[in-house]
Design a protein around this motif. Sequence first.
Motif, mmCIF file in Angstrom:
data_model
loop_
_atom_site.group_PDB
_atom_site.id
_atom_site.type_symbol
_atom_site.label_atom_id
_atom_site.label_comp_id
_atom_site.label_asym_id
_atom_site.label_seq_id
_atom_site.Cartn_x
_atom_site.Cartn_y
_atom_site.Cartn_z
ATOM 1 N N ASP A 261 1.612 5.285 0.390
ATOM 2 C CA ASP A 261 0.606 4.478 -0.548
ATOM 3 C C ASP A 261 0.818 3.150 -0.522
ATOM 4 O OD1 ASP A 261 3.845 4.301 -0.133
ATOM 5 O OD2 ASP A 261 4.024 4.792 -2.502
ATOM 6 N N ARG A 262 1.454 2.939 1.255
ATOM 7 C CA ARG A 262 1.988 1.256 2.280
ATOM 8 C C ARG A 262 3.177 0.937 2.192
ATOM 9 N NH1 ARG A 262 -3.009 -1.982 -0.207
ATOM 10 N NH2 ARG A 262 -1.145 -2.388 -1.241
ATOM 11 N N THR A 263 4.366 1.888 1.402
ATOM 12 C CA THR A 263 5.117 1.382 1.022
ATOM 13 C C THR A 263 5.968 1.774 2.977
ATOM 14 O OG1 THR A 263 5.550 2.754 -0.989
ATOM 15 C CG2 THR A 263 7.625 1.986 -0.090
ATOM 16 N N GLN A 265 9.817 2.155 5.076
ATOM 17 C CA GLN A 265 11.199 2.547 4.052
ATOM 18 C C GLN A 265 11.868 2.307 5.497
ATOM 19 O OE1 GLN A 265 10.173 6.588 2.445
ATOM 20 N NE2 GLN A 265 10.463 5.895 0.753
ATOM 21 N N SER A 281 14.051 0.981 0.296
ATOM 22 C CA SER A 281 12.665 0.876 0.555
ATOM 23 C C SER A 281 12.192 -0.702 0.724
ATOM 24 C CB SER A 281 11.234 1.529 -1.025
ATOM 25 O OG SER A 281 11.592 3.176 -0.953
ATOM 26 N N GLU A 307 7.791 -12.085 -0.836
ATOM 27 C CA GLU A 307 6.530 -11.932 -0.424
ATOM 28 C C GLU A 307 5.543 -12.390 0.509
ATOM 29 O OE1 GLU A 307 5.903 -10.449 -4.302
ATOM 30 O OE2 GLU A 307 7.707 -8.563 -4.496
ATOM 31 N N LEU A 496 -0.682 -11.472 2.459
ATOM 32 C CA LEU A 496 0.677 -10.664 2.392
ATOM 33 C C LEU A 496 0.909 -9.827 1.069
ATOM 34 C CD1 LEU A 496 2.002 -14.696 2.572
ATOM 35 C CD2 LEU A 496 2.146 -12.767 4.737
ATOM 36 N N LYS A 497 -0.190 -9.138 0.307
ATOM 37 C CA LYS A 497 0.443 -7.974 -0.174
ATOM 38 C C LYS A 497 0.076 -6.735 0.335
ATOM 39 C CE LYS A 497 -1.287 -10.673 -4.590
ATOM 40 N NZ LYS A 497 -2.245 -10.844 -5.919
ATOM 41 N N ARG A 499 -2.421 -5.840 1.615
ATOM 42 C CA ARG A 499 -4.355 -4.970 1.163
ATOM 43 C C ARG A 499 -4.904 -6.180 2.302
ATOM 44 N NH1 ARG A 499 -5.850 -8.410 -4.383
ATOM 45 N NH2 ARG A 499 -5.761 -10.024 -3.172
ATOM 46 N N PRO A 514 -11.318 -12.053 -0.998
ATOM 47 C CA PRO A 514 -11.488 -10.423 -0.824
ATOM 48 C C PRO A 514 -13.179 -10.565 -0.636
ATOM 49 C CG PRO A 514 -9.545 -10.042 -2.426
ATOM 50 C CD PRO A 514 -9.442 -11.714 -2.030
ATOM 51 N N LEU A 517 -11.964 -5.161 -0.136
ATOM 52 C CA LEU A 517 -10.661 -4.947 0.199
ATOM 53 C C LEU A 517 -10.543 -2.446 -0.033
ATOM 54 C CD1 LEU A 517 -8.445 -6.613 -2.400
ATOM 55 C CD2 LEU A 517 -8.019 -6.928 -0.206
ATOM 56 N N SER A 519 -8.971 0.956 0.024
ATOM 57 C CA SER A 519 -7.549 1.351 -0.981
ATOM 58 C C SER A 519 -7.133 2.473 0.112
ATOM 59 C CB SER A 519 -8.464 2.971 -1.658
ATOM 60 O OG SER A 519 -8.606 3.457 -1.040
ATOM 61 N N PRO A 520 -5.994 1.859 -0.668
ATOM 62 C CA PRO A 520 -4.507 2.389 1.401
ATOM 63 C C PRO A 520 -5.137 4.083 2.049
ATOM 64 C CG PRO A 520 -3.562 1.851 -1.096
ATOM 65 C CD PRO A 520 -4.980 1.858 -1.832
#
Lengths: 708, 305
Positions: A261-263, A265, A281, A307, A496-497, A499, A514, A517, A519-520
């Motif tokens: 999910d792009r997280t 950690q 995270s 961010e 920077l988000k 994406r 954009p 984009l 999707s993850p």
Amino acid sequence: MTSRLTHLLLAIATTVAVVAADQNDTAKALLEAARKTAVVDGNLTAAIRQYAAIVETYSKSDRATVADALVRMAECYEKLGDTQARKIYERVVREFSDQTGQVALARVHLGRGERSDGPRAMALRKVWNNETPQIAGARGDTQYAISADGRYMTYVDNYNTALVLRDLTTGADRRLTSGGYPGSSPWGGIYQSAISPDGAQVAFNSCTANQTTCEIRVASLTGTGIPVSRRLFGGDDVTFIAPLDWSPDGKWLAVTLQRKDRTAQVGLLAVSDGALRVLKSVDWRGTTRMFFSPDGRDVAFDLPLNETSIKRDVFVLATDGSREVAAVAHPSNDIVIGWTPDGAHLLFASDRGGAMGLWGQGFRERKPQGAPELVKPDIGNVSPLGITRTGALYLGVRATNQDVELASIDLTTGKQIAPPVKPALRFTGSNSQPTWSPDGKSLAYVSERGEESVVVIRAMETGDIRELNVPPGLPYFSGLTWAPDGGSFAVRGQDLKGRVGVFRIDARSGDVVPIRLRSPAEYLTYEGFFWSPDARRMYYHGNLGSIYELDLASGNERILVSGPSTDDGPKGPISRMGPISLSPDGRWIAAYRSEPATKSQTVVLIPVDGGEPQELLRVSEPERIGNRSMPWAPDGHGILIKKETSVGTELWFVPISGESPRKIDLDVRSLGTVRLHPDGRQIAFDSTQFSSEVWVLENFLPALKARR
Amino acid sequence: MIWLLLAASLVIPLGLDLYMPVPEENPMTVEKIELGRRLFSDRRLSRDSSTSCASCHSPERAFSTARPLAVGLLGRVGRRNAPTLINRGYGRAFFWDARSASLEDQVLKPIQDPNEMDLTIDEASSRVGLDATTISQALASYVRSILSGDAPYDRFINGDRAALSPEQQAGLQIFRGKGNCTACHVGPTFTDERSHNTGVAWRDGRLHDKGRFAVSGRSEDQGAFKTPTLREVGRTAPYMHDGSLATLEDVVQFYDEGGRANPNRDAEIRPLHLTASEKGALIAFLHTLSGTVSEGVDPRGRQEP
């Protein structure tokens, strides 16, 4: 008589030689046994006794083994904190000058290459120059790791498939994985490794080509040859994980990981059973450096300030998750470098002085103490390998020299009309991604200015320059491509988000929006995208081989070619498309296609309006097609491709009429992006040269201690 | 800034970060968590002693309410839905409009809100015999102790392949892929802690709630609301900042249609074109985010009076 005597002497000589050989073999076996006692059993005292026995037994018959045993014995003493270590190192230097490798190693342990009776000055010296041929487009040379005694380092080859252990004292390399071309190696890509504190093991990651899955493996460094590794961790939910440091007791690995999910950690991985303990995270950009404190209670790492910034600060997080300290909080860019062996200072690189310098932040009772101190100014753009037990800091230094070049060629004959020239006179060495304006009157390219990217637009007739500042919201982008209407550029990038997608940069204002984009879960990387001639549609492909058409007005997307859903089929890596190139009339897509089963690559023509792909060109290993840009001739009669052969890289023009391909008379050894001018004669390309070195900074600890 | 966590008094369930940010000036203690736990249910903190925090944040509903809009003392109806409080210890912004940056600040606001508990802090302090800082720190500590994890989803991503049914696994793929849910609902808490305009507040050609804009004054925040967690989402209906969507089916349908088009709709919100089975799978997956909700100190660390 003479003959019998000769035979007798030969027999005696042979016997002596056999005995000597047996003795040497025995000595080596004893040496290996002692090493196992030290490294595997961790019984340093018993190992010292074994080494001492070897020295005693073979002092007159095997100087090489004795010198080796002495150094290893001294290393055991050093780990025990016994001053006897220094005396033994000095003995090796004094009495074994014929054993150059061991003498060099002893000198490393003694703190520097030359003896000095006076106080030693801080010294920065190069210990290795990575002369492995650098291949444009290959990712290699990512991160190095250093052993705690400073003797060994690990590095990765150009294709990120072979992990190599290098003995810095002898210069000997030992492959730890088999390596090979991406897709042909069972290891996938290796990006990061870490050597255990006792030097007995190495942890490394192994990721699929598209980083859809990634695992961590551990291998023993004892013995010779390619070791058997064991899978320590791997999970479907983890797209990337990398070992960054071992805990001092060797029981944990500090890891950075990325979820589907792009997280991002940071966590700890138990070496015994691979159990993952997620500590925190963090921003999707995560961290690429983590260092255990010498007492193992904390880990230090750096993260983006916020961010909207690409600058970083340094944090220290308890390994039990109970507390976190912002160790270095400053508007400048601060990168963690490591802990001093006594834990009294946390080192970091910072540009707060204007250029990147090495700084030390005092620590007491696990908290920052006092103001940071400048240890050494101007250390450049470095990546830390680690700090040895004796306080030597190893640093990786990489430099990329990129420039845009212009040349004139005749596609009909393949001859060069005018040799390459470099149009950029400012910020040389940091320019790339050339693209022609649709009318051919301007050339745009990207110029890296430290942490910022500027799009430079050069009027070809006058040489006038206009610069377009790209907003910091799009810090990472590539593939600059001019839109057919001349009013904007398209790039593939990541904002920077976090994406990822295709973005439009307004050619006047620099505003970024954009276009598409991902999707993850798509795992797409855009390696090429093209506007239709009427600028109403855009074509691009994903890294698993799908080719898409996007209607820019409606946002509707059509899949022209469906790629496989995974990298591998039942019989190994499977064929897939990409990158692509759209013909000037918008009717054809030229696509590179890898065919691992036949160890070949092809260029195929795909009709945009439907129909079967037609094979245009096929090359087989060891030749390969450079899989980056493949520009079409403006008249649509053929495409330019880059071919890697056993003698180097070549540029070829491939007519679509079926005529024989023609080699272009142009030196393209470090060729990257290639763009053809609308006149079909001028060619713009970027050339890239890499350099990679490892340096060591010694004797900086006394300065820090003196200030305390 | 140093953040501390009394790790011994809390058990962090599977799926959540081991580290929870706790301000240095309010370290977690067993006593504070216990005090906060009592204050959370103390009706004296409302003007007519009828309402407590738990009135709207019901432990039986994962610390949320069944009412679309929060109902305070004297039946006064607030403007927004009372969101769940689970895992707020990991939060960075509080309230639907993200107007509070810390739990210590947030927990005092409902006490003073005329539509909720309508009491001055001085009066609240007087009633319970505690100063404002003590009330704030205790309530914040207790809220930090409200955790949800160890859901089937957590077990699945940690290697238990049987934790999710095939339909739920298909829903997870949609959640991350075609549904684009992870554009906002990310990380262990399933929220990016940012504000987005999905169009919920846009009806009849105008915004009925300006959302984050009322706090920030930035035009791009018009109609934007903070992303809520999806943990325990199966137990926290109704949904959205105004409780306007009664069921998960309604929510999925709302996003499938691309939210509600308006001048400031987030770029990530677009029609999804999900099939009926895909919607069903997505909802099945969302129910796997319900796990174990715990609150207060770990019984092993709790001090009995």
